[in-house]
Structure formats: C-alpha cells, structure tokens
Scaffold this active site. Sequence first.
Site, PDB file in Angstrom:
ATOM      1  CB  CYS A 137      -1.004   0.035   1.150  1.00 51.45           C
ATOM      2  SG  CYS A 137      -2.376   1.178   0.779  1.00 51.45           S
TER       3      CYS A 137
ATOM      4  CG  ASP B  44      -5.781   1.867   7.548  1.00 47.24           C
ATOM      5  OD1 ASP B  44      -5.027   1.055   6.975  1.00 47.24           O
ATOM      6  OD2 ASP B  44      -6.130   2.949   7.056  1.00 47.24           O
TER       7      ASP B  44
HETATM    8  P1  RI2 Z   1      -0.435   6.212   6.698  1.00 48.45           P
HETATM    9  C1  RI2 Z   1      -4.113   3.395   4.149  1.00 48.45           C
HETATM   10  O1  RI2 Z   1      -5.472   3.205   3.906  1.00 48.45           O
HETATM   11  C2  RI2 Z   1      -3.341   2.126   3.971  1.00 48.45           C
HETATM   12  O2  RI2 Z   1      -3.981   0.993   4.505  1.00 48.45           O
HETATM   13  C3  RI2 Z   1      -2.084   2.491   4.728  1.00 48.45           C
HETATM   14  O3  RI2 Z   1      -1.270   1.380   5.026  1.00 48.45           O
HETATM   15  C4  RI2 Z   1      -2.697   3.123   5.964  1.00 48.45           C
HETATM   16  O4  RI2 Z   1      -3.809   3.879   5.457  1.00 48.45           O
HETATM   17  C5  RI2 Z   1      -1.808   3.983   6.792  1.00 48.45           C
HETATM   18  O5  RI2 Z   1      -1.381   5.094   6.063  1.00 48.45           O
HETATM   19  P2  RI2 Z   1      -6.243   3.808   2.595  1.00 48.45           P
HETATM   20  O6  RI2 Z   1      -6.670   5.222   3.000  1.00 48.45           O
HETATM   21  O7  RI2 Z   1      -1.210   6.931   7.763  1.00 48.45           O
HETATM   22  O8  RI2 Z   1      -5.353   3.772   1.407  1.00 48.45           O
HETATM   23  O9  RI2 Z   1       0.783   5.533   7.262  1.00 48.45           O
HETATM   24  O10 RI2 Z   1      -7.463   2.923   2.448  1.00 48.45           O
HETATM   25  O11 RI2 Z   1      -0.106   7.101   5.523  1.00 48.45           O
END
Ligand code: RI2
Length: 324
Positions: free
Chosen positions: A131, A200
């Site tokens: 991700c 998350d």
């Molecule tokens: P940071 C994201 O969710 C991903 O799952 C990623 O690993 C997590 O949030 C944490 O992101 P999405 O919004 O706060 O893409 O470390 O569904 O940037």
Amino acid sequence: MMWRAMTVSDTAEKIKKMEIRGAGRIARAAVSALQDHADHVHADDLPGFRSAVQLAAGVLLATRPTAVSLPNAIHMVMNSLSIDSGSVAEARTLFSAACTRFITASENAVDRIGAIGARHIRDGDVVLTHCNSETALACLLQAHRNGTRFEAFATEVRPRNQGHLTIRALHDAGIPTSFIVDSAARYFMKEIDLVVVGADAITVNGAVVNKIGTSQIALAAHESRTSVMVAAETYKFAPRTILGEFIEIEEREGSEVLPGEIAAALPGIRVRNPAFDVTPAGYIDLIVTEEGAIPPQMAYLIIRDFLGWEIGEFSGADPGGWGP
Ligand code: RI2
C-alpha cells in the site's frame, strides 16, 4: 456562512472517494476542516458553538469506518470544547490551538517514526512494502538518507493502485525498487529480509488492521521467517478494543474491482471489496511508534499511557486523552 460548511462536506466527500487517503492524512485533513469550520462558524453562545462544531465532526466521522486515526483525532480536539471558556471567542481560540497541536504532533510523529524505523533497515536488505503508507515510507526514505543501501519491493495494491504512489516516492528518492502484483508477494518472499507496512488501526491485543492483502503478506513472511515491522503513530491504536469492540472493516463499491459494464453482463456475480484485513500479533515482530518501538503484545501500554484508557476504569464516559 454556507461556503464554510461546504469545506467540511468537501473534505468529507474527498475522504469518502479516497481523494484524501492514508490514515494519518485523513486525520489531519479532518482536523484541519474542523478548525476552519470552527474559526468561521456563526454562534451566539457557547452551546451553539459546541453543537455547530459537533455537527461538523459528525459529518467527518461518518466518512470511512476503519482508520481509528480519524475518531481519535476528532475526539482529541473535541476534548478542548469541554474546557470552561468564558466566551465563544475564547472557545474558538482553544479549539483552534488544539487542532494546530494535533496537526503538528501528527507530522512530527511521522518524522520520529521514520528515524526509529530506519534503524531497523540494514545495508543489503531487501524491504517489501504494501500500500502507500507515509509512516512506512518515512522509514525507508530516512534509511536511504542515512546512507543505508537497500532495495525495495512495492506491491500494486488492487483495486485502487496505491502502489503507484509508493513507487513514485521510492523512484524520486532514488531507491532501487521492484514493482510486483499483489499475488506475487509469496513468490518473492524468499528474497525479502523485512516487510514494512503502515496501519489503519491497532487493537489492544496487537492485531494490525491495514490495507487488504497485508495479512497474506504477513503470513508469507511468517512462513519464510522474514521480519514484519509496522509503522504507526500512537493515535492509530484503538482504545475501544479494550472493551472488546471490533474494528469495522470497510467494504467498498464492487465497481472498484469489476468495471460496471462487465458486472452488468454478469448479474449473478456479487463482487466483494473489503478495503482492509486483520493481521494477528503473532505475525508481527515490531510496531514502531513515535514513542519508541514495541512488540505488538505491548499495545495495551500505548492505549493506557498515551491514549489515557485503562482496563477497569471505564464507566461508559470518554476518559479523555485521544480516545474515541
Ligand atoms: P499512513 C491506508 O489506507 C493504507 O492501509 C495504509 O497502510 C494506511 O492507510 C496507513 O497510512 P487507505 O486510505 O497513515 O489507502 O501511514 O485505504 O499514511
């Protein structure tokens, strides 16, 4: 002040559509929209001011259910509304200061996590990330700035392709990177020394909720004795899980997975599109927070010491701190 209310709803819309995404960014964007709203909303008295901010907070909270950073951040800044203030102007100032404090602390936390996490990446390592996590990336980018020579693997991240954002960042930093489809993670795991992902939400028992596919990667890592490191700010720990509450896993539109025209021709097919999965603590070696690196089994201490929630003291009211 109709257009200000639009700012909150615009932000909420962007979070829903994932134009603003990533657990930390969602939290900062929501707090910033709330700050702007509170700065400009008309209110005759304190109860009116509080309910106007509360209403806007509700709109932001209803956007995406899984990333606990969102309710933690909102409740933290909302706590400042319970402080006795003599006037709307004073309440506005206190609220705005709490919002600025959160945003600054959140940005600093990412830098601090980068500095701590970078120490766990060694010369010659091959590091896989899944991700697009700013905290996970902070560890890789800081290691690179420290002069550590390592290679990265980044997954595609179907269906929203967040991996494209990750390879852009790794490319721009000059980190040698291989891009793979999600289903190739196990195939390559024997070449990987360390998996680094964001989160998350993290439960009291150290389970990590992160982008769908994380648990398969962690399972493959576990099988080949590859270490798994999670990079997450303390406000991604979920206080209510000490009460046995589950984290709701967001399930998004099937059209993100299967284009509408194909789906229309196959009316008997139901598309399932969970955005997150849960990796048990047993598949995680280390969680790096801005307060230090802990084994997942120590998640309760973060919830107690940094979010202010204790087992046994809960009576139904929010005990304060960063807790939702
Ligand atoms: P940071 C994201 O969710 C991903 O799952 C990623 O690993 C997590 O949030 C944490 O992101 P999405 O919004 O706060 O893409 O470390 O569904 O940037």
